[in-house]
Design a protein around this motif. Structure first.
Motif, PDB file in Angstrom:
ATOM      1  N   THR A  75       4.763 -17.998   0.141  1.00 17.70           N
ATOM      2  CA  THR A  75       4.561 -17.131   1.035  1.00 17.70           C
ATOM      3  C   THR A  75       3.401 -17.495   2.164  1.00 17.70           C
ATOM      4  N   SER A  76       3.562 -17.274   3.310  1.00 16.29           N
ATOM      5  CA  SER A  76       2.078 -17.932   3.803  1.00 16.29           C
ATOM      6  C   SER A  76       1.945 -17.067   5.404  1.00 16.29           C
ATOM      7  N   TYR A 186       5.347  -5.326   7.811  1.00 18.39           N
ATOM      8  CA  TYR A 186       5.255  -6.634   8.030  1.00 18.39           C
ATOM      9  C   TYR A 186       6.215  -7.310   9.397  1.00 18.39           C
ATOM     10  N   SER A 187       5.701  -8.453   9.771  1.00 17.52           N
ATOM     11  CA  SER A 187       6.348  -9.145  11.004  1.00 17.52           C
ATOM     12  C   SER A 187       7.329  -9.920  10.305  1.00 17.52           C
ATOM     13  N   LEU A 188       8.490 -10.149  11.047  1.00 17.63           N
ATOM     14  CA  LEU A 188       9.705 -11.098  10.573  1.00 17.63           C
ATOM     15  C   LEU A 188       9.320 -12.528  10.866  1.00 17.63           C
ATOM     16  N   HIS A 314       6.909 -14.313  -7.381  1.00 13.86           N
ATOM     17  CA  HIS A 314       6.613 -13.023  -6.689  1.00 13.86           C
ATOM     18  C   HIS A 314       7.287 -11.777  -7.241  1.00 13.86           C
ATOM     19  N   SER A 315       6.867 -10.789  -6.896  1.00 14.08           N
ATOM     20  CA  SER A 315       7.415  -9.478  -7.419  1.00 14.08           C
ATOM     21  C   SER A 315       8.647  -9.093  -6.576  1.00 14.08           C
ATOM     22  N   GLU A 320      11.842  -9.390  -1.674  1.00  9.15           N
ATOM     23  CA  GLU A 320      12.747  -8.672  -0.695  1.00  9.15           C
ATOM     24  C   GLU A 320      12.547  -8.796   0.671  1.00  9.15           C
ATOM     25  N   GLU A 321      10.928  -8.769   0.712  1.00  6.09           N
ATOM     26  CA  GLU A 321      10.450  -9.024   2.000  1.00  6.09           C
ATOM     27  C   GLU A 321      10.618 -10.369   2.704  1.00  6.09           C
ATOM     28  N   TRP A 322      10.571 -11.103   1.934  1.00  5.59           N
ATOM     29  CA  TRP A 322      10.502 -12.565   2.402  1.00  5.59           C
ATOM     30  C   TRP A 322      12.093 -12.981   2.590  1.00  5.59           C
ATOM     31  N   ASP A 323      12.633 -12.576   1.927  1.00  4.06           N
ATOM     32  CA  ASP A 323      14.282 -12.954   1.712  1.00  4.06           C
ATOM     33  C   ASP A 323      14.740 -12.368   3.078  1.00  4.06           C
TER      34      ASP A 323
END
Length: 356
Positions: A75-76, A186-188, A314-315, A320-323
């Motif tokens: 993630t970044s 968060y931003s997509l 990652h948790s 889930e967020e990054w997916d």
């Protein structure tokens, strides 16, 4: 005076104060995309970013974080503002540390190339200072970066932006984007911005100078990194259409970085490794378009994975967020490619502009 009158006075003052602060927040749009990008970083769940890239517009146009997640698994975020001067890099590092615990930080070396006059330019300073929240870091940043006689005008941003009612549309658009990011959490697109154009001008060869003030600020940044115990800090050059020759000051900067035990990365020492096509991969004479973004993200992602031993565990919530961000990556990049090939010259700053 009766007690209820005092209550009314206190209530009136409280409402007036809240309206004042609300108006200051709403009108505080020195450059909307920078303001929104920094705001979006603030919304990222605490200690969930593996890598943070800090710097100027070269950073947020060159790096697409969800693509790096797809390819490398980490993630970044591109924490960058237009023409971010070296005098606020310490502030950016502190802001990152306040919110995150990244395994690697990449810093745009170009931030130290500005002259002292450019570093203290009000627009350059405000794009960062007026985008971060009123914390101890903001107060320290004003003290570090702003001439003493001008500091009061930075401490209360309403003094600067009260006239922004005439730019109401820009304020509303920024507020809408912030609300969407806040509601989602968060931003997509993680701060990515681009312009849909293909630049075909002549590439010029010029020098890459590190100014005297830039060298001073670079040393202060290096000292801060050491004090904070930061290990993986990379000072990098990002894509440039102008071919920049080395200079004595750049060599001194490289030696200083090495002296503190950190890394200098120059992709242009081996341009084939990045694979940029100078007749196709830039939208102007200073920034890559989406085709350049994809190539540089791959290059930098490979480098970070190979040299920084990034743990991509990652948790479930972070995954889930990054997916979800990765799920729209094809849509975002396909739209950018099509618009860029057609040279529509659209400036794309916000999540909703990529997703239809």
């Amino acid at each position: 005076m009766e007690r209820k009158h005092w209550i009314r006075i206190v209530a009136f003052c409280l409402v007036a104060f809240l309206l004042y602060r609300g108006a200051a927040w709403f009108l505080q749009v020195p450059s909307a995309r920078n303001n929104v990008r920094v705001f979006a970083m603030e919304q990222e769940p605490e200690n969930t970013l593996d890598v943070v890239l800090i710097g100027s517009s070269n950073v947020y146009t060159s790096w697409y974080a969800p693509l790096a997640y797809e390819q490398q698994g980490f993630t970044s975020y591109a924490l960058a503002t237009d023409s971010m001067p070296g005098v606020v890099i310490r502030s950016a590092i502190r802001e990152v540390e306040r919110l995150q615990d990244p395994q690697a930080i990449v810093i745009d070396l170009w931030c130290f190339a500005y002259t002292e006059e450019e570093m203290l330019d009000e627009a350059h300073l405000r794009r960062w200072i007026d985008s971060i929240p009123n914390t101890e870091n903001r107060a320290l940043t004003i003290k570090e970066a702003v001439p003493e006689e001008e500091q009061a005008f930075y401490e209360d941003s309403f003094l600067k932006y009260h006239g922004n009612w005439i730019a109401l549309k820009r304020c509303v658009e920024a507020a809408k984007e912030k609300f969407a990011i806040w509601r989602r959490g968060y931003s997509l697109t993680k701060g990515y911005c681009t312009k849909t154009n293909i630049y075909t001008g002549d590439a010029k060869i010029t020098e890459f100078p590190i100014s005297d003030r830039g060298m001073e600020e670079l040393k202060l940044v290096l000292e801060l990194c050491k004090e904070e115990g930061l290990e993986n800090v990379i000072f990098a050059r990002f894509p440039e259409y102008v071919h920049l020759k080395s200079t004595e000051s750049l060599e001194q900067a490289k030696a200083l970085i090495a002296e503190y035990g950190y890394t200098y990365l120059d992709p242009w020492e081996d341009p084939e490794a990045v694979g940029l096509d100078y007749s196709h991969d830039f939208y102007n004479d200073g920034h890559v378009n989406v085709f350049g973004t994809e190539k540089f993200t791959r290059y930098m992602g490979d480098y970070l994975t190979a040299h920084c031993s990034i743990d991509t565990t990652h948790s479930a919530a972070v995954t889930e967020e990054w997916d979800k961000c990765a799920a729209v990556t094809d849509q975002v990049l396909s739209y950018c490619r099509e618009e860029t090939e057609n040279k529509t010259k659209k400036t794309l700053d916000y999540d909703r502009e990529y997703l239809h």
